[in-house]
Design an enzyme around this catalytic site. Structure first.
Site, mmCIF file in Angstrom:
data_model
loop_
_atom_site.group_PDB
_atom_site.id
_atom_site.type_symbol
_atom_site.label_atom_id
_atom_site.label_comp_id
_atom_site.label_asym_id
_atom_site.label_seq_id
_atom_site.Cartn_x
_atom_site.Cartn_y
_atom_site.Cartn_z
ATOM 1 N N ARG A 53 0.849 -1.184 0.000
ATOM 2 C CA ARG A 53 0.000 0.000 0.000
ATOM 3 C C ARG A 53 0.890 1.242 0.000
ATOM 4 O O ARG A 53 1.897 1.297 0.706
ATOM 5 C CB ARG A 53 -0.931 0.027 1.223
ATOM 6 C CG ARG A 53 -2.077 -0.974 1.160
ATOM 7 C CD ARG A 53 -3.066 -0.610 0.070
ATOM 8 N NE ARG A 53 -4.207 -1.523 0.012
ATOM 9 C CZ ARG A 53 -4.266 -2.598 -0.747
ATOM 10 N NH1 ARG A 53 -3.230 -2.947 -1.492
ATOM 11 N NH2 ARG A 53 -5.346 -3.351 -0.764
ATOM 12 N N GLU A 64 -2.557 7.694 -4.901
ATOM 13 C CA GLU A 64 -2.850 7.129 -6.215
ATOM 14 C C GLU A 64 -4.316 7.253 -6.619
ATOM 15 O O GLU A 64 -4.646 7.171 -7.805
ATOM 16 C CB GLU A 64 -2.438 5.665 -6.267
ATOM 17 C CG GLU A 64 -3.248 4.740 -5.385
ATOM 18 C CD GLU A 64 -2.731 3.309 -5.431
ATOM 19 O OE1 GLU A 64 -3.537 2.415 -5.741
ATOM 20 O OE2 GLU A 64 -1.549 3.087 -5.170
#
Length: 331
Positions: A233, A262
């Site tokens: 992550r 993101e």
């Protein structure tokens, strides 16, 4: 009953439609679930979301008001879901608790080898018929030290590959994995692992306690010539601090399949628009950095397992059953 699936990739759609065939109707959308798209779900009792969906309080409120009673997320991570709000609204939430660990572990190795052996730079050169070797020298990984932060199923799969390379194995986790011990892994404190690893790979979930696990202090504790790989992550790494260390000329290579900001970028075509994220824009300019678009899990095997588990979650919900995948049970 029609299930509405958000954020479906073109390669993924046939797998979803085939898995649901004869069990439930499913409509696939390529748009991601967020505050702007949530109203589309009105009238759908069950929606399925992708890993980059925004399932914060406001989105869940919209879904609930439109009649949604279940969210089936097609991923293992669920840090994007406000579980407290979901419980308050009486929404059932399920995820995919596991899928092929080899998909992510193998891709982590693809990134590690690519930055170590300057594969992208070499490929770009040969496209221009430039066959010089200058600047392409890498290092043998045999005999060097691999540090694995998080030794669950994916971390263990990575460690098995590292063992095959003949690497020394260091691990860090809240619980030691006997399978990693059998490979010869030594569990050490995080600071020791950071200081001794030639290759550092991250395989821990993103939680409040692990956010920026690799912060400025951790980056400074790493070897100047280390390789850092993150396929877990993005929020595990303080990207601004990482850029600072890269600007100082540190690290042999960095391979990132995830990025902490993101959402709204990854899985989308931004090639014709100005990217306003200055940190990401700077990050991708470093010649020793390789950024990919959260694709480590994206194999036929893993996506097939994710889809099958999602179908199982939907069928369990309809039958009133509860499995290990349920994060918020049916009220």
């Amino acid at each position: 009953m029609e299930i509405l699936a958000f954020g479906v990739q073109a390669d993924e759609q046939p797998l979803i439609e085939r898995a649901f065939a004869g069990r439930a109707e499913v409509r696939c959308l390529d748009v991601f679930l967020n505050e702007d798209t949530a109203p589309i779900a009105a009238g759908h009792e069950i929606v399925s979301s992708s890993v980059n969906a925004d399932l914060g309080a406001s989105v869940l409120e919209i879904l609930s008001a439109g009649g949604t009673r279940m969210v089936a997320q097609r991923s293992t991570g669920f840090n994007n879901i406000d579980l407290e709000t979901a419980e308050r609204l009486g929404l059932t939430v399920a995820r995919v608790s596991s899928y092929s660990p080899y998909s992510v572990a193998e891709f982590a190795w693809a990134l590690a080898l690519a930055v170590d052996r300057r594969v992208v730079r070499a490929s770009n050169r040969t496209r221009d018929f430039d066959f010089r070797l200058q600047g392409l020298m890498g290092r043998d990984l045999h005999g060097r030290t691999a540090g694995v932060l998080g030794t669950g199923r994916i971390g263990a799969a990575f460690a098995r590959i590292a063992h095959g390379f003949g690497m020394r194995l260091l691990g860090w986790d809240v619980t030691e994995n006997p399978a990693c011990r059998e490979l010869g892994m030594t569990y050490v404190p995080k600071d020791e692992l950071l200081a001794e690893s030639d290759l550092l790979t991250l395989h821990v979930p993103l939680m409040p306690g692990t956010r920026h696990l690799i912060d400025a202090a951790a980056l400074k504790a790493m070897r100047d010539d280390a390789i850092l790989v993150n396929t877990s992550r993005g929020g595990l790494v303080d990207t601004a601090a990482l850029v600072g260390e890269l600007r100082a000329g540190r690290f042999t290579g960095v391979g990132l399949d995830v990025y902490e900001a993101e959402a709204g970028l990854f899985f989308l075509d931004k090639s014709l628009t100005a990217v306003e994220d200055d940190t990401l824009a700077r990050l991708v300019t470093f010649p020793n950095v390789l950024v990919t678009s959260h694709q480590a899990y994206y194999t036929e095997d893993a996506v097939g397992q994710i889809v099958d588990a999602t179908v199982g979650n939907v069928l369990d919900y309809r039958a009133g059953r509860r499995s290990e995948n349920v994060l918020v049970p049916r009220s």
